[in-house]
Enzyme design. Sequence first.
Site, mmCIF file in Angstrom:
data_model
loop_
_atom_site.group_PDB
_atom_site.id
_atom_site.type_symbol
_atom_site.label_atom_id
_atom_site.label_comp_id
_atom_site.label_asym_id
_atom_site.label_seq_id
_atom_site.Cartn_x
_atom_site.Cartn_y
_atom_site.Cartn_z
ATOM 1 N N THR A 117 -64.923 -14.144 -82.898
ATOM 2 C CA THR A 117 -64.364 -12.984 -82.733
ATOM 3 C C THR A 117 -63.945 -12.272 -83.731
ATOM 4 O O THR A 117 -63.654 -12.652 -84.858
ATOM 5 C CB THR A 117 -63.072 -13.144 -81.752
ATOM 6 O OG1 THR A 117 -62.457 -11.987 -81.531
ATOM 7 C CG2 THR A 117 -62.090 -14.350 -82.340
ATOM 8 N N TYR A 141 -55.025 -16.970 -81.372
ATOM 9 C CA TYR A 141 -56.062 -17.174 -80.875
ATOM 10 C C TYR A 141 -57.400 -16.816 -82.053
ATOM 11 O O TYR A 141 -58.096 -17.729 -82.359
ATOM 12 C CB TYR A 141 -56.341 -15.739 -79.938
ATOM 13 C CG TYR A 141 -57.703 -15.523 -79.668
ATOM 14 C CD1 TYR A 141 -58.516 -16.346 -78.776
ATOM 15 C CD2 TYR A 141 -58.356 -14.402 -79.765
ATOM 16 C CE1 TYR A 141 -59.832 -16.220 -78.680
ATOM 17 C CE2 TYR A 141 -59.621 -13.899 -79.558
ATOM 18 C CZ TYR A 141 -60.243 -15.052 -78.867
ATOM 19 O OH TYR A 141 -61.720 -14.649 -78.483
HETATM 20 N N1 UFG Z 1 -55.933 -1.117 -72.896
HETATM 21 C C1 UFG Z 1 -55.354 -0.043 -72.135
HETATM 22 N N2 UFG Z 1 -54.537 -0.580 -70.919
HETATM 23 C C2 UFG Z 1 -54.973 -1.573 -70.697
HETATM 24 C C3 UFG Z 1 -55.881 -2.624 -71.135
HETATM 25 C C4 UFG Z 1 -56.329 -2.219 -72.437
HETATM 26 O O1 UFG Z 1 -54.811 1.011 -72.723
HETATM 27 O O2 UFG Z 1 -54.551 -2.002 -69.529
HETATM 28 C C5 UFG Z 1 -56.489 -0.757 -74.158
HETATM 29 C C6 UFG Z 1 -56.027 -1.586 -75.245
HETATM 30 O O3 UFG Z 1 -54.986 -1.165 -75.887
HETATM 31 C C7 UFG Z 1 -57.308 -1.407 -76.504
HETATM 32 C C8 UFG Z 1 -58.507 -1.230 -75.188
HETATM 33 O O4 UFG Z 1 -57.995 -0.746 -74.232
HETATM 34 O O5 UFG Z 1 -57.236 -0.344 -76.895
HETATM 35 C C9 UFG Z 1 -59.338 -2.511 -75.118
HETATM 36 O O6 UFG Z 1 -58.606 -3.555 -74.727
HETATM 37 P P1 UFG Z 1 -58.965 -4.850 -74.462
HETATM 38 O O7 UFG Z 1 -57.747 -5.773 -73.947
HETATM 39 O O8 UFG Z 1 -60.112 -4.520 -73.235
HETATM 40 O O9 UFG Z 1 -59.490 -5.550 -75.626
HETATM 41 P P2 UFG Z 1 -58.879 -5.938 -77.026
HETATM 42 O O10 UFG Z 1 -59.366 -4.780 -77.962
HETATM 43 O O11 UFG Z 1 -57.494 -5.996 -76.937
HETATM 44 O O12 UFG Z 1 -59.521 -7.351 -77.166
HETATM 45 C C10 UFG Z 1 -60.886 -7.907 -77.760
HETATM 46 C C11 UFG Z 1 -61.150 -8.921 -77.083
HETATM 47 C C12 UFG Z 1 -60.243 -10.013 -77.683
HETATM 48 C C13 UFG Z 1 -60.236 -10.138 -79.155
HETATM 49 C C14 UFG Z 1 -59.892 -8.636 -79.377
HETATM 50 C C15 UFG Z 1 -59.851 -8.570 -81.077
HETATM 51 O O13 UFG Z 1 -61.227 -9.055 -75.763
HETATM 52 O O14 UFG Z 1 -60.716 -11.487 -77.162
HETATM 53 O O15 UFG Z 1 -60.753 -7.729 -78.929
HETATM 54 O O16 UFG Z 1 -59.074 -7.504 -81.236
HETATM 55 F F1 UFG Z 1 -59.308 -11.012 -79.548
#
Ligand code: UFG
Length: 327
Positions: A117, A141
Amino acid sequence: MSNVLVTGGAGYIGSHACKALKTSGFTPVTYDSLVTGWRDAVKFGPFEQGDLRDRARLDEVFAQYQPIAVMHFAALSQVGEAMNEPGLYWGNNAGGSLCLLEAAAAVGCLDFVFSSTCATYGEHDNIVLDEDAPQLPLNAYGASKRAVEDMLRDFGAAHGLRSVIFRYFNVAGADPEAEVGEFHRPETHLVPLVLDAIDGKRDALTIFGTDYDTPDGTCIRDYVHVCDLVDAHVLGLKWLQDGKGSRVFNLGTGSGFSVREVMQRAEEVTGTPVPCNEGPRRAGDCTKLVSGSVRALNELGWAPQRSDLQTMIADAWKWHKLGQYEA
Ligand code: UFG
């Protein structure tokens, strides 16, 4: 017989990998504990239930199927949970992977494709993230995934194990035929949450932070279609079979989209507004995470077909409406 052991084959990415493997002439053997996976998602080959830390069970499965390679997806993957329960992540992701590596090495199954990741890089706002960027994970993680990368290198040096490591950016979308798709309980990922809000499965999407230093104030991520992602895994497997040796590849498109852009595209695809409210920043979120690498394109010959935002959301929406696993 070209069996490939797919750990986590009942999960979101693993189940799509099983379909891609079958399409490419391999037999995917799913090994999954079903703690976060779904039995209904195992459609493309045999299923063996088991925990990564159960060495006796792994030995049985290796003996029965004699796989030519392992694709290792099984892992816990919620950053928030990892912050609160690091022991779970070290035990399952790092400890479980060690058990798997030992079982594979013991029978001479030495080709590994590993699901890592971009969380292994940690916080690198506004720099180009290529595979040589420092790995400074911010949570258990990312740290547990980096530890498995280190194990793969050490097993390579000592036992001749060969690995292709893929560091994913944000995976989204679903099988366009909607045989498998994204289904997490609880759901934490942006695209399925947006679709849940659109069709009333939840009241509203909360935007986590609107004061970031981006054009519209919301975080930017690099979204890659799950089908393109698993195609890269099949290419990685062939890379190993061709004797090309261990290699690390980022899997992202190099294009970033903000939370609001994702919402807007979902509104266009579905024709329905996204009920939403604005909340505070989520702990641990970086402003912008975009892959700066073309290594997978140049060296693997990876050619993403469906990773434009419109297609990813359209495929996810089709699955959202048609697909369902039994709870
Ligand atoms: N977001 C919102 N509201 C929500 C959910 C997400 O605004 O209810 C935003 C988050 O703040 C982020 C974007 O949408 O800016 C994407 O969020 P995700 O949770 O879909 O994905 P992440 O970027 O947090 O996580 C991904 C992978 C993880 C990994 C990570 C690395 O899913 O497994 O990238 O930073 F660890």
